[in-house]
Design a protein around this motif. Structure first.
Motif, PDB file in Angstrom:
ATOM      1  N   ARG A 473       1.659  -1.573   5.930  1.00  0.00           N
ATOM      2  CA  ARG A 473       1.398  -0.227   5.413  1.00  0.00           C
ATOM      3  C   ARG A 473      -0.107   0.032   5.350  1.00  0.00           C
ATOM      4  O   ARG A 473      -0.572   1.123   5.693  1.00  0.00           O
ATOM      5  CB  ARG A 473       2.032  -0.065   4.020  1.00  0.00           C
ATOM      6  CG  ARG A 473       3.542   0.089   4.030  1.00  0.00           C
ATOM      7  CD  ARG A 473       4.053   0.583   2.683  1.00  0.00           C
ATOM      8  NE  ARG A 473       3.825  -0.401   1.621  1.00  0.00           N
ATOM      9  CZ  ARG A 473       4.690  -1.366   1.305  1.00  0.00           C
ATOM     10  NH1 ARG A 473       5.839  -1.476   1.967  1.00  0.00           N
ATOM     11  NH2 ARG A 473       4.423  -2.207   0.317  1.00  0.00           N
ATOM     12  N   VAL A 474      -0.860  -0.975   4.922  1.00  0.00           N
ATOM     13  CA  VAL A 474      -2.326  -0.813   4.857  1.00  0.00           C
ATOM     14  C   VAL A 474      -2.895  -0.620   6.256  1.00  0.00           C
ATOM     15  O   VAL A 474      -3.745   0.255   6.481  1.00  0.00           O
ATOM     16  CB  VAL A 474      -2.968  -2.038   4.169  1.00  0.00           C
ATOM     17  CG1 VAL A 474      -4.486  -1.960   4.272  1.00  0.00           C
ATOM     18  CG2 VAL A 474      -2.529  -2.129   2.718  1.00  0.00           C
ATOM     19  N   MET A 475      -2.428  -1.414   7.195  1.00  0.00           N
ATOM     20  CA  MET A 475      -2.944  -1.327   8.564  1.00  0.00           C
ATOM     21  C   MET A 475      -2.591   0.006   9.221  1.00  0.00           C
ATOM     22  O   MET A 475      -3.313   0.490  10.082  1.00  0.00           O
ATOM     23  CB  MET A 475      -2.396  -2.483   9.410  1.00  0.00           C
ATOM     24  CG  MET A 475      -2.958  -3.843   9.027  1.00  0.00           C
ATOM     25  SD  MET A 475      -4.740  -3.965   9.300  1.00  0.00           S
ATOM     26  CE  MET A 475      -4.964  -5.736   9.258  1.00  0.00           C
ATOM     27  N   ASP A 476      -1.480   0.584   8.815  1.00  0.00           N
ATOM     28  CA  ASP A 476      -1.049   1.866   9.396  1.00  0.00           C
ATOM     29  C   ASP A 476      -1.706   3.067   8.727  1.00  0.00           C
ATOM     30  O   ASP A 476      -1.614   4.189   9.223  1.00  0.00           O
ATOM     31  CB  ASP A 476       0.476   2.012   9.283  1.00  0.00           C
ATOM     32  CG  ASP A 476       1.209   1.092  10.250  1.00  0.00           C
ATOM     33  OD1 ASP A 476       0.570   0.619  11.212  1.00  0.00           O
ATOM     34  OD2 ASP A 476       2.411   0.849  10.031  1.00  0.00           O
ATOM     35  N   SER A 477      -2.371   2.838   7.609  1.00  0.00           N
ATOM     36  CA  SER A 477      -2.961   3.957   6.880  1.00  0.00           C
ATOM     37  C   SER A 477      -4.284   4.364   7.506  1.00  0.00           C
ATOM     38  O   SER A 477      -4.853   3.664   8.339  1.00  0.00           O
ATOM     39  CB  SER A 477      -3.186   3.571   5.420  1.00  0.00           C
ATOM     40  OG  SER A 477      -4.254   2.650   5.317  1.00  0.00           O
ATOM     41  N   LYS A 478      -4.798   5.487   7.082  1.00  0.00           N
ATOM     42  CA  LYS A 478      -6.077   5.975   7.601  1.00  0.00           C
ATOM     43  C   LYS A 478      -7.261   5.184   7.034  1.00  0.00           C
ATOM     44  O   LYS A 478      -8.377   5.321   7.517  1.00  0.00           O
ATOM     45  CB  LYS A 478      -6.242   7.461   7.268  1.00  0.00           C
ATOM     46  CG  LYS A 478      -5.257   8.364   8.011  1.00  0.00           C
ATOM     47  CD  LYS A 478      -5.513   9.826   7.690  1.00  0.00           C
ATOM     48  CE  LYS A 478      -4.547  10.721   8.457  1.00  0.00           C
ATOM     49  NZ  LYS A 478      -4.773  12.165   8.147  1.00  0.00           N
TER      50      LYS A 478
END
Length: 567
Positions: A473-478
């Motif tokens: 989720r962190v890696m996919d966030s902006k």
């Protein structure tokens, strides 16, 4: 009017260090002009450095150069030491082969410098790189950056009388112990010359010494010190020995090849020795010196230009190649605009410390190999061969390169996970690509192309599922911690403990870059990472561990990279 050339980097010295740097920087997309006062391809006599140790081999392998060099050189995995014609199992080079450490390249490659240079030059020129032979640096002016960031103006004189002006952003001195670049830059070169003289002869020899072909041999001689015997490529051997005071009084610095050959025959006693052909020989005195600075503004030094020592531990070309590998990706990243120029300071702090360590060791090695016991080690005994063996054993991991480590700096940050120290070589380990029965090495999938490797050790997915999903989720966030990094400046890898038919299915989320399987959990074990917790490991482009964090600490990755990258 002199021709003017503009390049990113002017490299003075087309020896192995200069050519290796040119190759690395050229394949990172930078414009290079490398010059040398000699045309090495026309030289009929050659010799000089020969032996490459495991850590150097790993570096060359990660630069896609080793396979070609292995096809040329001699693979050495054994050694024998003789005294009075009998084997000595208690000491000698063979101790190195029993303590190669955690490397899959557990051998020494004997390949003369000319052939290493040929490989580097071909690969550099295949990329379109230019080599200017018979050009000499005469003048160098350093000034403020112009609109195109050129800070160095160099005047070159050609062997045929022509002149050339080169404007460059950086200039690298890889032009040997008498470096013109170092002298023009006003960088002090401190140290001392020893009274020892050593002889080296390469050629086709005949001897009845047992195991003469296995790689490294030594003969402990009362008159000639610790006699070196090396099996080289193309059926050539090398013999080396010290001139004691009696011999030096007899020959001085005007020793002839005939006299050297006669002494070599005595040095090999009680074994027979005949010379069929000499390909190269030298009589040289030992210097142990180090430059005050390896980095001075846009002036950079590497190899013999910034440190010289004896060939007693066969470290010269290895140390120079370590310089080139350390400097190459850092300078390439600065020129590429994504690394801050301050990162070049870590080249000096890391490599100057390593060079000084080598010089300190070499003072003792060269004394022992010349038939004397260093005063500070007199308590070890009166036999210089025994003292050398003990000192050599104590420093084996440094000598083979695996044990070289760098102090904490902006690149080497104490890890929060695992137990590998930042600044040390990240362990190599065996992995399986999806569907493959054949293992691949971690170093084979983290080639040195100037980029970092961010490796997600995902552990056993059923135990790390929550942390892996959160990381996804962190890696996919902006606000991903890698968002600041320019595209192409790092690679992502996922290593899963165990095996699965599909990585995404096993993880429950999309994998991070390419996935590999740590079937027997040894990769996690080598990095001391629990398979129930996992971790994120950052390897520098040269395979050194930068830092490591827990799976739930991706924000620390952003802090790590922000210290030396341009946003």
């Amino acid at each position: 009017m002199a021709e003017t050339v503009k390049v990113d980097i002017l490299i003075c010295g087309a020896g192995p260090v200069g050519l290796l740097l040119a190759y690395q920087l050229k394949r990172m997309g930078h414009s290079i002009y490398i010059i040398d006062r000699h045309d090495a391809e026309k030289q009929s006599m050659f010799g000089r450095a020969t032996s490459l140790f495991p850590r150097t081999l790993e570096m060359l392998d990660q630069l896609d150069l080793l396979e070609e060099m292995n096809q040329i050189g001699v693979i050495g995995r054994s050694s024998v030491t003789f005294k009075d014609g009998k084997r000595l199992a208690s000491r000698g080079w063979h101790s190195m082969f029993t303590e190669m450490g955690e490397t899959y390249l557990d051998y020494i490659l004997n390949i003369r410098q000319k052939f290493s240079m040929d490989v580097f030059r071909r690969r550099y020129q295949k990329l379109g790189g230019l080599v200017g032979t018979e050009w000499t640096l005469k003048e160098m002016e350093i000034h403020e950056k112009d609109a195109e960031h050129y800070r160095v103006t160099s005047m070159l004189h050609g062997g045929s009388g022509g002149t050339k002006v080169v404007k460059s952003k950086y200039i690298i001195g890889a032009d040997g112990g008498r470096s013109t670049v170092r002298q023009l830059a006003g960088i002090d070169f401190n140290g001392e010359e020893r009274t020892y003289r050593w002889v080296r002869i390469d050629g086709i020899f005949k001897t009845n010494m047992p195991d003469a072909e296995i790689g490294f041999n030594a003969i402990e001689s009362k008159k000639h010190g610790n006699v070196l015997w090396v099996q080289l490529e193309h059926g050539v051997q090398r013999i080396g020995f010290a001139l004691n005071s009696e011999m030096y009084a007899k020959y001085g610095d005007t020793m002839t090849i005939e006299q050297a050959s006669a002494e070599a025959k005595e040095a090999m006693a009680p074994f027979t020795f005949e010379i069929e052909r000499v390909e190269w020989w030298t009589l040289y005195k030992i210097q142990q010196k180090i430059a005050m600075h390896f980095v001075s503004g846009p002036v950079l030094l590497a190899g013999d230009s910034c440190h010289t020592h004896s060939s007693g531990a066969a470290q010269g070309m290895n140390t120079g190649m370590h310089d080139a590998t350390n400097l190459g990706w850092k300078l390439g990243g600065v020129l590429g605009g994504w690394l801050k120029e301050e990162i070049l300071k870590t080249y000096e702090s890391e490599r100057r410390t390593a060079a000084q360590t080598l010089i300190d060791l070499d003072e003792d090695f060269s004394t022992c190999l010349s038939g004397h016991v260093p005063e500070r080690h007199a308590a070890m005994g009166a036999d210089p061969n025994e003292v050398f063996f003990h000192l050599f054993q104590q420093s084996i991991q440094f000598n083979i390169g695996i044990g070289i480590e760098f102090a904490a700096n902006i690149l080497n940050v104490d890890p929060h996970a695992g137990m590998v120290t930042a600044g040390k070589r990240g362990p190599d380990c065996l992995l399986r690509a999806p569907g493959s029965h054949i293992p691949t090495r971690l170093f084979q999938v983290t080639k040195n192309t100037g980029i970092f490797s961010v490796i997600v050790f995902a552990g056993q997915p059923h135990l790390t599922a929550s942390a892996v999903r959160s990381l996804r989720r962190v890696m996919d966030s902006k606000t991903t911690p890698l968002e600041m990094m320019p595209r192409g400046s790092f690679r992502l890898l996922t290593i899963i403990a165990g095996y699965a038919m599909n990585a995404d299915t096993a993880l429950g989320v999309e994998k991070f870059g390419d996935a590999y399987y740590d079937v027997d959990h040894t990769a996690h074990a080598k990095y001391h990472i629990s398979t129930s917790r996992g971790a994120i490991v950052i390897l520098r482009p040269d395979g050194i561990l930068g830092t490591a964090v827990d799976l739930d600490e991706p924000g620390i990755i952003a802090q790590y990279f922000s210290a030396f990258t341009r946003t």
